[in-house]
Design a protein around this motif. Structure first.
Motif, PDB file in Angstrom:
ATOM      1  N   ILE A  73      18.285  11.763  -7.504  1.00 59.30           N
ATOM      2  CA  ILE A  73      19.695  11.997  -7.667  1.00 59.30           C
ATOM      3  C   ILE A  73      20.514  12.563  -6.387  1.00 59.30           C
ATOM      4  N   PHE A  95      18.903   7.006  -6.632  1.00 59.74           N
ATOM      5  CA  PHE A  95      18.202   6.172  -5.799  1.00 59.74           C
ATOM      6  C   PHE A  95      16.377   5.856  -5.926  1.00 59.74           C
ATOM      7  N   GLU A 121      14.274  18.377   1.561  1.00 61.85           N
ATOM      8  CA  GLU A 121      14.941  18.786   0.805  1.00 61.85           C
ATOM      9  C   GLU A 121      14.494  19.233  -0.459  1.00 61.85           C
ATOM     10  N   GLU A 123      13.622  20.427  -4.245  1.00 58.64           N
ATOM     11  CA  GLU A 123      14.312  20.079  -5.585  1.00 58.64           C
ATOM     12  C   GLU A 123      13.393  20.309  -6.643  1.00 58.64           C
ATOM     13  N   ASP A 152      12.287  16.080  -1.129  1.00 59.15           N
ATOM     14  CA  ASP A 152      12.973  14.882  -0.810  1.00 59.15           C
ATOM     15  C   ASP A 152      12.854  14.538   0.500  1.00 59.15           C
ATOM     16  N   LYS A 169      14.178   7.199   2.805  1.00 61.18           N
ATOM     17  CA  LYS A 169      13.599   8.232   1.730  1.00 61.18           C
ATOM     18  C   LYS A 169      12.164   7.782   1.435  1.00 61.18           C
ATOM     19  N   THR A 236      19.273  18.144  -4.163  1.00 60.55           N
ATOM     20  CA  THR A 236      18.842  19.460  -3.383  1.00 60.55           C
ATOM     21  C   THR A 236      20.306  20.284  -3.297  1.00 60.55           C
TER      22      THR A 236
HETATM   23 MG    MG Z   1      17.598  14.562  -2.495  1.00 65.31          MG
END
Ligand code: MG
Length: 266
Positions: A73, A95, A121, A123, A152, A169, A236
């Motif tokens: 997210i 995504f 990131e 999370e 992430d 990513k 994040t």
């Molecule tokens: Mg993220």
């Protein structure tokens, strides 16, 4: 319960991480306060023990699940959305990260030569426990096996230049998960921190998540079927920033655990 996946003597297994009895096994490395009790098969159903137990320090932890997909997210904390130059979207922005990006606690994050800017990131990650589709929000929590920490990792320059995020990513090792799945934790207000070389860079709380976990599960499963072991990354907090080759990045979530990875040159 803390559910780990690990390798010992070349055999991969799931196990439950427990505090060792005073006379439990030791490996002499000071890690003997925790043990892992091997379970038969997988943790997505009734759990039976094999009776085999190891000191946690005597096994190599792996990513706690092998998801068919990781659904992430974007911009789900207001301060992070703002530092990225926007607002939290009205509906969750989803995504995918490929399953091949997943790696475990202690494994390297490989910095690709094609990027000049790779960010951490930290999370909260939701691990799905059963096959589910079109889950109503009121029943969403029934689909959750537990929670783990995630990073992430993002090639920020490519996220901007590509216009969509699959490459930025999706590099191998860009989704560290671990160290284990915590199945009994209230996620309403947990501290989430990310440290680089011991320096705190992100310090948020899960209470700042805008689109909450039940809504995320309902929203995602209104689009795609989730399978046992699939993972949802919840976004994040503020404070994202770059890592360099050689850095150690740690994501810690109160009541869940601490996920650490070193950045290496790919
Ligand atoms: Mg993220």
């Amino acid at each position: 319960m803390r559910v780990a996946r690990y390798v010992h003597d070349g055999e991969v297994a799931f196990g439950i991480v427990e505090v060792a009895a005073a006379d439990g096994p030791t490996n002499g490395a000071g890690d003997e306060t925790l043990t892992v009790a091997e379970i038969a098969g997988h943790p997505f159903g009734p759990i039976g023990f094999t009776g085999v137990r190891h000191a946690l320090g005597a096994v190599k932890l792996l990513a706690p699940v092998l998801p068919s997909k990781v659904v992430a997210i974007g911009k789900n904390y207001a301060e992070h959305a703002s530092e990225m130059g926007g607002d939290v979207p009205e509906q969750p922005l989803i995504f995918l990260k490929p399953s091949t990006a997943v790696t475990g606690h202690g494994d390297p994050i490989a910095y690709p030569p094609s990027s000049q800017r790779v960010d951490y990131e930290g999370e909260l990650a939701v691990v799905i426990g059963r096959l589910c589709r079109d889950v109503p929000e009121e029943r969403a929590m029934e689909t959750v096996l537990g929670y783990t920490c995630a990073n992430d990792v993002t090639a920020r320059d490519q996220q901007k230049s590509d216009g969509q995020w699959s490459r930025a990513k999706g590099y191998d090792s860009f989704c560290p998960l671990g160290p284990w799945i915590q199945t009994e934790v209230d996620i309403d207000d947990l501290r989430v921190t990310t440290e680089v070389n011991g320096e705190v860079k992100q310090d948020g709380r899960t209470s700042q998540i805008v689109h909450k976990v039940p809504k995320l599960i309902a929203y995602v499963t209104s689009c795609m079927t989730l399978l046992p072991g699939d993972v949802i990354l919840t976004g994040t907090p503020a404070g994202v920033g770059p890592v360099q080759v050689g850095d150690e990045v740690s994501v810690e979530i109160e009541g869940i655990g601490r996920l650490s990875n070193r950045v290496v040159r790919r």
